[in-house]
Write a protein that holds these residues in place. Sequence first.
Motif, PDB file in Angstrom:
ATOM      1  N   VAL A  31       0.682  -1.158   0.486  1.00  0.00           N
ATOM      2  CA  VAL A  31      -0.035  -0.341   0.051  1.00  0.00           C
ATOM      3  C   VAL A  31       0.934   1.070  -0.040  1.00  0.00           C
ATOM      4  O   VAL A  31       0.093   2.388  -0.529  1.00  0.00           O
ATOM      5  CB  VAL A  31      -0.918  -0.324   1.213  1.00  0.00           C
ATOM      6  CG1 VAL A  31      -1.907   0.892   1.444  1.00  0.00           C
ATOM      7  CG2 VAL A  31      -2.124  -1.626   0.620  1.00  0.00           C
ATOM      8  N   ALA A  32       1.751   1.278   0.886  1.00  0.00           N
ATOM      9  CA  ALA A  32       2.439   2.658   0.642  1.00  0.00           C
ATOM     10  C   ALA A  32       3.936   2.970  -0.677  1.00  0.00           C
ATOM     11  O   ALA A  32       3.460   4.141  -0.933  1.00  0.00           O
ATOM     12  CB  ALA A  32       4.055   2.018   1.303  1.00  0.00           C
ATOM     13  N   ALA A  33       3.912   1.877  -1.628  1.00  0.00           N
ATOM     14  CA  ALA A  33       3.976   2.100  -2.761  1.00  0.00           C
ATOM     15  C   ALA A  33       3.418   2.291  -3.693  1.00  0.00           C
ATOM     16  O   ALA A  33       3.457   2.581  -4.633  1.00  0.00           O
ATOM     17  CB  ALA A  33       5.080   0.415  -3.030  1.00  0.00           C
ATOM     18  N   ALA A  34       2.191   1.934  -3.745  1.00  0.00           N
ATOM     19  CA  ALA A  34       0.785   2.274  -4.275  1.00  0.00           C
ATOM     20  C   ALA A  34       0.085   3.937  -4.044  1.00  0.00           C
ATOM     21  O   ALA A  34       0.486   4.384  -4.679  1.00  0.00           O
ATOM     22  CB  ALA A  34      -0.504   1.539  -4.158  1.00  0.00           C
ATOM     23  N   ILE A  35       0.519   4.273  -3.132  1.00  0.00           N
ATOM     24  CA  ILE A  35       0.953   5.833  -2.724  1.00  0.00           C
ATOM     25  C   ILE A  35       1.716   5.946  -3.238  1.00  0.00           C
ATOM     26  O   ILE A  35       1.838   6.908  -3.353  1.00  0.00           O
ATOM     27  CB  ILE A  35       0.868   5.998  -1.469  1.00  0.00           C
ATOM     28  CG1 ILE A  35      -1.381   4.979   0.195  1.00  0.00           C
ATOM     29  CG2 ILE A  35       0.380   7.914  -0.340  1.00  0.00           C
ATOM     30  CD1 ILE A  35      -1.142   5.240   0.927  1.00  0.00           C
ATOM     31  N   TRP A  36       3.154   6.165  -2.560  1.00  0.00           N
ATOM     32  CA  TRP A  36       3.746   7.144  -3.423  1.00  0.00           C
ATOM     33  C   TRP A  36       3.965   6.886  -4.970  1.00  0.00           C
ATOM     34  O   TRP A  36       4.294   7.755  -5.725  1.00  0.00           O
ATOM     35  CB  TRP A  36       5.358   5.440  -2.884  1.00  0.00           C
ATOM     36  CG  TRP A  36       6.774   6.569  -3.304  1.00  0.00           C
ATOM     37  CD1 TRP A  36       7.400   7.862  -2.462  1.00  0.00           C
ATOM     38  CD2 TRP A  36       7.899   6.081  -4.229  1.00  0.00           C
ATOM     39  NE1 TRP A  36       8.687   8.449  -3.969  1.00  0.00           N
ATOM     40  CE2 TRP A  36       8.391   7.305  -4.577  1.00  0.00           C
ATOM     41  CE3 TRP A  36       7.632   4.994  -5.036  1.00  0.00           C
ATOM     42  CZ2 TRP A  36       9.527   7.084  -5.233  1.00  0.00           C
ATOM     43  CZ3 TRP A  36       8.932   5.216  -5.596  1.00  0.00           C
ATOM     44  CH2 TRP A  36       9.548   5.919  -5.765  1.00  0.00           C
ATOM     45  N   GLY A  37       3.814   5.727  -5.767  1.00  0.00           N
ATOM     46  CA  GLY A  37       3.255   5.763  -7.326  1.00  0.00           C
ATOM     47  C   GLY A  37       2.124   6.180  -7.229  1.00  0.00           C
ATOM     48  O   GLY A  37       1.961   6.531  -8.486  1.00  0.00           O
ATOM     49  N   ALA A  38       1.516   6.535  -6.430  1.00  0.00           N
ATOM     50  CA  ALA A  38      -0.085   7.141  -6.927  1.00  0.00           C
ATOM     51  C   ALA A  38      -0.252   8.648  -7.030  1.00  0.00           C
ATOM     52  O   ALA A  38      -0.694   9.067  -8.240  1.00  0.00           O
ATOM     53  CB  ALA A  38      -1.042   6.422  -6.234  1.00  0.00           C
ATOM     54  N   GLY A  39       0.587   9.322  -6.537  1.00  0.00           N
ATOM     55  CA  GLY A  39       0.550  11.215  -6.903  1.00  0.00           C
ATOM     56  C   GLY A  39      -0.874  11.209  -6.155  1.00  0.00           C
ATOM     57  O   GLY A  39      -0.865  11.562  -4.696  1.00  0.00           O
ATOM     58  N   ASP A  40      -1.371  11.692  -7.013  1.00  0.00           N
ATOM     59  CA  ASP A  40      -2.620  12.550  -6.654  1.00  0.00           C
ATOM     60  C   ASP A  40      -3.704  11.444  -6.871  1.00  0.00           C
ATOM     61  O   ASP A  40      -5.099  12.034  -5.703  1.00  0.00           O
ATOM     62  CB  ASP A  40      -3.750  13.155  -7.671  1.00  0.00           C
ATOM     63  CG  ASP A  40      -2.555  14.753  -8.091  1.00  0.00           C
ATOM     64  OD1 ASP A  40      -1.313  15.711  -7.413  1.00  0.00           O
ATOM     65  OD2 ASP A  40      -2.448  15.341  -8.927  1.00  0.00           O
ATOM     66  N   GLN A  44      -6.864   7.117  -2.271  1.00  0.00           N
ATOM     67  CA  GLN A  44      -7.831   5.972  -3.823  1.00  0.00           C
ATOM     68  C   GLN A  44      -6.701   4.714  -3.292  1.00  0.00           C
ATOM     69  O   GLN A  44      -7.727   3.645  -2.850  1.00  0.00           O
ATOM     70  CB  GLN A  44      -8.260   5.945  -5.575  1.00  0.00           C
ATOM     71  CG  GLN A  44      -9.411   7.292  -5.167  1.00  0.00           C
ATOM     72  CD  GLN A  44     -10.046   7.523  -6.931  1.00  0.00           C
ATOM     73  OE1 GLN A  44      -9.915   7.456  -7.558  1.00  0.00           O
ATOM     74  NE2 GLN A  44     -10.521   8.138  -6.549  1.00  0.00           N
ATOM     75  N   ALA A  45      -5.582   5.072  -3.440  1.00  0.00           N
ATOM     76  CA  ALA A  45      -5.011   4.159  -3.170  1.00  0.00           C
ATOM     77  C   ALA A  45      -5.426   2.971  -2.336  1.00  0.00           C
ATOM     78  O   ALA A  45      -4.969   2.103  -1.864  1.00  0.00           O
ATOM     79  CB  ALA A  45      -3.070   4.278  -4.229  1.00  0.00           C
TER      80      ALA A  45
END
Length: 106
Positions: A31-40, A44-45
């Motif tokens: 989840v932390a990796a998804a947030i880091w890559g999700a940006g705006d 939702q991530a």
Amino acid sequence: MRPPPQPIRTGAVWAGIGLALLGHLMCAGLVAAAIWGAGDAADQALIGGSLLGQLVLFAAVVAAGTVLIVKGDRGLGIGLFIGWATGLIVLPLVGFGLCVALISAS
């Protein structure tokens, strides 16, 4: 005729708890990796990744724990269930405390 049940080994229970907690940490890392890559789209991530990861972990723990208990390794199966429940309670509290510490440090 069924063989007599084996005693529940403490080491196996602790191993199951550790495996389930490791599963929680892996979900949090993904989840932390998804947030880091999700940006705006970080909100939702965070919500989607957390729920999906926990659902997959829950299904894996229930399936593996049940099979282990039925097959006779009750210690590891029980440990998985205990570790999953403990991680579900403790991990959000640790995350909240980490967020508070980061906010007050800035």
